[in-house]
Design a protein around this motif. Sequence first.
Motif, PDB file in Angstrom:
ATOM      1  N   GLN A   1      20.695  17.971  78.426  1.00  0.00           N
ATOM      2  CA  GLN A   1      21.484  19.197  78.354  1.00  0.00           C
ATOM      3  C   GLN A   1      21.821  19.503  76.894  1.00  0.00           C
ATOM      4  OE1 GLN A   1      22.631  21.578  80.666  1.00  0.00           O
ATOM      5  NE2 GLN A   1      23.217  22.580  78.747  1.00  0.00           N
TER       6      GLN A   1
ATOM      7  N   TYR B   1      24.011  21.321  73.946  1.00  0.00           N
ATOM      8  CA  TYR B   1      25.364  21.790  73.662  1.00  0.00           C
ATOM      9  C   TYR B   1      25.416  22.350  72.241  1.00  0.00           C
ATOM     10  CZ  TYR B   1      26.881  19.224  77.795  1.00  0.00           C
ATOM     11  OH  TYR B   1      27.035  18.768  79.080  1.00  0.00           O
TER      12      TYR B   1
ATOM     13  N   ASN C   1      28.774  24.331  76.265  1.00  0.00           N
ATOM     14  CA  ASN C   1      27.517  24.306  76.998  1.00  0.00           C
ATOM     15  C   ASN C   1      26.624  25.444  76.501  1.00  0.00           C
ATOM     16  OD1 ASN C   1      25.612  25.098  79.245  1.00  0.00           O
ATOM     17  ND2 ASN C   1      26.511  23.291  80.187  1.00  0.00           N
TER      18      ASN C   1
ATOM     19  N   VAL D   1      33.741  22.786  76.713  1.00  0.00           N
ATOM     20  CA  VAL D   1      33.865  21.442  77.267  1.00  0.00           C
ATOM     21  C   VAL D   1      35.039  20.753  76.584  1.00  0.00           C
ATOM     22  CG1 VAL D   1      32.712  19.249  77.678  1.00  0.00           C
ATOM     23  CG2 VAL D   1      31.373  21.378  77.657  1.00  0.00           C
TER      24      VAL D   1
END
Length: 424
Positions: free
Chosen positions: A131, A133, A156, A163
Amino acid sequence: SNFSYITVYNPSGTCGSTTGNCLYSSTLIPCDNTETCDTQTASCVCDPIDTTYETDDYSTWYSHLAWADDTFGIVYVDYLSNISSKSQTYLKIFTAKGIRTVGPILISGIDINKSSDFDSQIAAVKDQNGQYYFGIVWTQDINGILGDEIYYQKVNADTGALVGNPILIYETVNTSINSRDIDMVGTENGFALVYATSAGQKDVYLVVFDLDGSIITGVSQLSVDTLESRYPIIAWTGLSSAQSGLRFGIGWRNYLYNANGSTYEIRFALVNTAGSVLKEVLVASQKEAIYPTLDYNGTDFNIAWQDKRNGNNDVFLSRISASGTELIDEKALTTLNTAAGLYPKIAWSGNKLGVSYRSGSSTYQMNFRTFDVNGNALTNEVIVSVSGNEPSSFGNDLIWADNKWLYTWVKSSGFEVAFGGICQ
């Protein structure tokens, strides 16, 4: 008669999808999602983004870019229309085609009645699960006394979701951090931040922290024995160099004063994993050398800056090896008889150097040009701004991302974010 056939399978017109790749002689040619399929040559071509001017900003300063797999984020400081002299950091997220999907998102809304952001930076990192970021840092004065804070926010890159809460990375004491005095780069597991203080002890510092904001390498002072060190820039060398000790290239501008008057220097340092300087290089020493910009090409560092040694503002380039040897020494990239090299930014594509800069004296334009590894021009200069929407002096940025150069600046009329992508 003999005939040759080329079959192009492109029903959707969008390369990168399962139904939109090029099919040449029964061979599927994969195109990524920033490219289109040329039906005449059955090849993938870069899909540029026309210069776009945002219209929902109030009074923007200092826009910066980061790429995260298939999206890019633009972070910027915007002065609030309803609170005099107060500013906040915002984020917008766009697809590879330049379509905004998220934002503007307020990043720095800790205390809207006290905070006043001076600049912000953005970089992207992939976690262990794949993922992406965005890491965003900004400088502000929360408590209203002499001494600024640097905060960090994890975001994100797909959804724009914040976050956790903002994390205090560093707080200065009896000093401040001004615009253009922070820069950040993503690493294998977090970010490296350089900043310069502009009151009290005026030096350049480095701090390294992970994706969650935990400090890895504490504050390291890099510059010494000058009246003023400002405009720091940083590039990461990658994992292979980090394993051998070299981790970062860091540049800045020094201000000196002696019997001959004032002098600006462009300095560069090789820095190891512990934040210690391995070698420092004097890149340029001129009366008006300013605003350095830096990138790593896989083996060497390209560093460029604005320089007025010939009476006009031009862009100069040096290339420095990983051992600190100057391979190109102060080569002029622009040599026009006007203010042709203001606020340069550079980015390496893998085989060429992209350079953007503002030019002009009474009216301004944003220019772009590519050069080879030795600083020789490969293309003609291209104007990427539009008349009537000239670039301001309030920050700009350039990155290489999926087969195009993405650029951003703040336009002088309305002070709103402009961005685009060019293929060369």
